[in-house]
Design an enzyme around this catalytic site. Structure first.
Site, PDB file in Angstrom:
ATOM      1  N   GLY A   2      54.941  40.949  41.363  1.00 16.51           N
ATOM      2  CA  GLY A   2      55.837  41.316  40.184  1.00 16.51           C
ATOM      3  C   GLY A   2      55.572  42.920  40.024  1.00 16.51           C
ATOM      4  O   GLY A   2      55.982  43.567  38.922  1.00 16.51           O
ATOM      5  N   THR A   3      54.734  43.613  40.938  1.00 20.89           N
ATOM      6  CA  THR A   3      54.246  44.953  40.838  1.00 20.89           C
ATOM      7  C   THR A   3      55.544  45.934  41.425  1.00 20.89           C
ATOM      8  O   THR A   3      55.265  47.057  40.961  1.00 20.89           O
ATOM      9  CB  THR A   3      53.096  45.076  41.812  1.00 20.89           C
ATOM     10  OG1 THR A   3      53.366  44.113  42.760  1.00 20.89           O
ATOM     11  CG2 THR A   3      51.838  44.391  40.897  1.00 20.89           C
ATOM     12  N   GLY A  25      46.913  47.676  46.436  1.00 18.05           N
ATOM     13  CA  GLY A  25      47.992  47.219  47.165  1.00 18.05           C
ATOM     14  C   GLY A  25      49.271  48.499  47.518  1.00 18.05           C
ATOM     15  O   GLY A  25      49.480  48.646  48.724  1.00 18.05           O
ATOM     16  N   GLY A  34      45.786  53.760  43.148  1.00 15.92           N
ATOM     17  CA  GLY A  34      46.288  52.753  42.417  1.00 15.92           C
ATOM     18  C   GLY A  34      46.320  53.179  40.980  1.00 15.92           C
ATOM     19  O   GLY A  34      45.877  54.029  40.381  1.00 15.92           O
ATOM     20  N   VAL A  35      47.279  52.355  40.272  1.00 19.67           N
ATOM     21  CA  VAL A  35      47.605  52.563  38.853  1.00 19.67           C
ATOM     22  C   VAL A  35      47.808  51.174  38.172  1.00 19.67           C
ATOM     23  O   VAL A  35      47.552  51.137  36.731  1.00 19.67           O
ATOM     24  CB  VAL A  35      48.799  53.463  38.722  1.00 19.67           C
ATOM     25  CG1 VAL A  35      49.973  52.857  39.025  1.00 19.67           C
ATOM     26  CG2 VAL A  35      49.022  54.106  37.379  1.00 19.67           C
ATOM     27  N   GLU A  48      45.718  48.707  37.578  1.00 18.20           N
ATOM     28  CA  GLU A  48      44.622  48.236  36.828  1.00 18.20           C
ATOM     29  C   GLU A  48      44.293  49.174  35.734  1.00 18.20           C
ATOM     30  O   GLU A  48      43.484  48.878  35.142  1.00 18.20           O
ATOM     31  CB  GLU A  48      43.656  47.641  37.743  1.00 18.20           C
ATOM     32  CG  GLU A  48      44.114  46.365  38.618  1.00 18.20           C
ATOM     33  CD  GLU A  48      42.959  45.751  39.575  1.00 18.20           C
ATOM     34  OE1 GLU A  48      43.041  44.669  39.881  1.00 18.20           O
ATOM     35  OE2 GLU A  48      41.963  46.534  39.914  1.00 18.20           O
TER      36      GLU A  48
HETATM   37 MO1  MOS Z   1      43.120  41.959  41.138  1.00 18.93          MO
HETATM   38  S1  MOS Z   1      41.874  41.040  39.965  1.00 18.93           S
HETATM   39  O1  MOS Z   1      42.014  42.261  42.532  1.00 18.93           O
HETATM   40  O2  MOS Z   1      44.386  40.817  41.564  1.00 18.93           O
END
Ligand code: MOS
Length: 737
Positions: free
Chosen positions: A473-474, A515, A694-695, A697
């Site tokens: 969903g990212t 990711g 990354g963004v 989180e």
């Molecule tokens: Mo994240 S908590 O490593 O999907």
């Protein structure tokens, strides 16, 4: 491609496609029902039967007997799988408890049986006929009670060391003229993603295909193979669309194993979804924490001593919630100490949930910073700026690759209208509401992971990307398409992205906010190889760096050849980006600042978030549109953590009582007001060839505390125990005048 020196100028820097706000290319599929989730794959295997999972009714103990014959004779039933008839099973490296329990029961709702039937209703009806008799053991279900027996955890996978110490914390803290010593608690939380854990399994001889919902294809394949005791080459895992994960789908779970076992027992494909009430206790959750924070400062607010200790619990063999992570890196201070303590609990398995470590860690640390700033008589934005550091405070020789923390705070304060804030708590009113503004820092480490991809150009000139990367969903599909389009000089519409299949090269997967940056770097690496091949085939150059890929053409030395022509019958290249030790030489982290305004009803103490702002500095933003979606989603989740989310434990039996979405509350639209996100301009050549970070989180880290601090500012009531519900405010509310 080995990435072990900082990136120099490369084709991504052209930013023709990368860096542009781009609609998700999977959006139309999502909106028209043509992006099927695992449970909907009616098309992939004929004659699918349905499995229904039975979960254990005790938190710890043993099965004495299980009565299955009546269920077996029920209409439509094809097979019943239990530990007694499943054969010998191994355990995946990343699973803590067994996915199929019995006779020993390790946690409540651990799967103990799967009923396979012609229809879902028949499987469910038969499952109710299984009688299980247990002997309940004495379990430990209370973190506070287990706290004193907690020990330093072993292993340091993503968690760093269990303890760190620099200088003389105890002495400096004792000598500090301004001191804070406070303890904060965060509850157990559930990922509660929309799509449940679901799998369809089909065997062809000794080869298994699993259509599932999983964030990490290669981990899932390995662990499922290990559990079944078969070579991983015999397992194919397919997971192209995922309805949310948040860490809950990082690991292969019971429904996947049971679908495989059920399919073997029934001799035909079997599909299994966990029902919503099973998900909370059967799968993983974010463990509760108790966090003690001590901070000492000079009279003018400089931190001289800072300590953060965190207690959490897990099943035997599990790990800690690494809530002290950010305290090792976020603020200056010569004397420091952090410690993780792990208690053995018999609650369901704890594990990663969005920004494991920092998400709950920042909920505590950033209230503590608000408290010490107030004690020192300094504005909380100013206090954070004052205690900035440009180097790893535990290892001052190590700089940050990029750190625009102060810039985030300054810009955020300006945009949010912080200037207008009356510093006195409980002093701002609007009608029936007490109004407060809160700030918190955002911090999350930037992890990078080896990632591979295969990229080709077919004879029609289409660019095809294949990698086992997932899109939970990212927006993975889209940033990957942007990367390939940029590298090969074609419009994004000409790129086909295929994800989530273990027959594709192994990628970074979706986790730990690594990711997008890692997976696009893998695609970049494959594209570098492909450019070389194409330039050679076009007879233009042996050195692809001389060739320009633009407008569907390859140009070099004054000549130009269409991409499709160079591709001939089709050409493909594959590569994997591997990261060297730049993350050791430099500390790579992402930064931000969260600003929140709340209203608290003067009479009822009902809390309403009124507006939110996040300013983020997280390297190159590959797609500002999907990145913004990630951040506002994370901010929403942060509001849930601040105000609602809590798994309530029945401490006698050891289970989460509110195991459905009626009892486990998360924000709905009406809870979320205006949200704004600003990304600072940043490129980080230390992080990857994409210069991104990354963004997804970062957006949740600090939000909870910003809400908590706003509530304190509104009311003058300091709550250190999440979630902040109105009952915790009522007694301390200012009297109405
Ligand atoms: Mo994240 S908590 O490593 O999907």
């Amino acid at each position: 491609m080995k990435f072990d020196t900082p990136a120099t100028t490369n084709p991504i820097d052209q930013l023709r496609v990368v860096g542009k706000p781009t609609d998700r290319i999977d959006g139309p599929h999502k909106a028209t029902g043509t992006a099927p989730y695992a449970y909907e794959r009616h098309d992939v295997a004929r004659n699918q039967a349905y499995g229904y999972v039975v979960g254990a009714g005790i938190g710890k103990g043993r099965i004495m007997s299980m009565d299955t014959p009546a269920a077996r004779r029920a209409p439509g039933v094809l097979a019943i799988v239990t530990a007694a008839n499943a054969g010998k099973l191994g355990k995946g490296q990343r699973n803590t408890a067994a996915l199929l329990g019995g006779p020993e029961i390790q946690h409540y709702h651990q799967a103990v049986a799967l009923v396979v039937a012609e229809t879902f209703e028949q499987a469910r009806a038969a499952a109710q006929m299984i009688r299980v008799r247990y002997t309940a053991g004495k379990g430990a279900f209370d973190l506070a009670a287990a706290r004193d027996a907690a020990v330093a955890p072993k292993g340091d996978d993503f968690s760093g060391k269990p303890e760190t110490a620099v200088g003389d914390f105890a002495g400096s803290f004792a000598a500090a003229p301004v001191q804070l010593d406070a303890t904060y608690t965060t509850p157990d939380q559930s990922h509660a993603m929309m799509e449940p854990h679901a799998s369809i399994a089909a065997w062809n001889g000794d080869r298994l295909t699993l259509w599932t919902a999983n964030q990490m294809i290669a981990w899932g394949r390995e662990d499922l193979a290990a559990t079944l005791g078969i070579p991983k080459e015999n397992v194919r895992v397919i997971s192209p669309y995922i309805g949310g994960g948040f860490g809950g789908k990082l690991f292969v779970r019971a429904e996947a194993l049971l679908a495989a076992l059920g399919a073997r027992a029934a001799g035909r494909p079997v599909k299994v979804a966990l029902t919503r009430p099973l998900m909370f206790n059967n799968t993983t959750h974010r463990p509760a924490t108790i966090q003690r924070i001590r901070i000492g400062t000079t009279r003018d607010g400089k931190i001289t001593a800072i300590a953060h200790e965190s207690w959490s619990g897990d099943l035997p063999g599990g790990g800690p919630e690494t809530a002290v992570q950010q305290t090792r890196l976020l603020y200056a201070g010569a004397n420091r100490m952090t410690a993780l303590r792990l208690a053995t609990l018999d609650l369901p398995e704890g594990n990663a949930m969005r920004a494991p470590g920092e998400a709950p860690g920042m909920m505590a640390l950033e209230i503590a910073i608000d408290e010490i700033a107030e004690k020192a008589g300094i504005d909380p934005v100013q206090f954070r700026i004052l205690n900035d550091t440009q180097v790893d405070p535990e290892k001052p020789a190590r700089p940050f690759s990029q750190r625009q923390f102060v810039q985030c705070l300054r810009l955020g304060a300006e945009r949010f209208g912080w200037q207008a804030r009356n510093p006195k708590p409980g002093a701002t009113k609007a009608g029936q509401w007490l109004v407060g503004m809160g700030v918190a820092s955002a911090f999350r480490n930037n992890l990078v992971m080896k990632s591979g991809a295969r990229v080709g150009v077919d004879k029609g000139g289409r660019v095809i990307v294949e990698t086992d990367m997932t899109d939970i969903g990212t927006g993975s599909y889209t940033v990957i398409a942007q990367t390939a389009a940029e590298m090969l000089g074609v419009p994004i519409e000409q790129v086909v992205v295929r994800l989530g299949d273990s027959s594709f090269p192994v990628s970074a997967g979706s986790g730990g906010q690594w990711g997008a940056n890692s997976a696009t770097s893998g695609v970049y690496a494959a594209c570098v190889k492909l450019r070389q091949l194409l330039a050679q085939r076009a007879g233009l150059s042996v050195n692809a760096t001389d060739a320009v890929f633009e407008g569907g053409q390859i140009r070099a030395g004054g000549r130009s050849v269409p991409l499709a022509q160079a591709a001939g019958e089709g050409v493909t290249a594959e590569d994997t980006v591997e990261f060297g030790d730049l993350d050791k030489q430099y500390q790579q982290s992402t930064f931000g600042a969260h600003f929140v305004e709340v209203g608290v009803d003067m009479a009822t103490a009902e809390i309403r978030v009124r507006r939110m702002l996040a300013v983020c500095a997280a390297g190159r933003i590959l797609n500002p549109k999907s990145a913004r979606s990630q951040v506002i989603g994370a901010m929403t989740m942060g509001v849930g953590a601040a105000l609602m989310e809590e798994l309530a434990i029945d401490k006698r039996v050891g289970f989460f009582v509110n195991h459905d979405l009626a009892g486990y509350e998360v924000p709905v639209h009406a809870d979320i007001p205006h949200q704004e996100v600003i990304f600072l301009d940043e490129v980080d050549p230390i992080s990857s060839p994409m210069k991104a970070k990354g963004v997804g989180e970062l957006g949740i880290c600090g939000v909870g505390a910003a809400v908590a601090n706003a509530i304190y500012h509104a009311t003058g009531v300091r709550v250190r125990d999440y979630p902040i519900t109105l009952d915790k405010l009522l007694a301390g509310m200012p009297t109405m005048v």
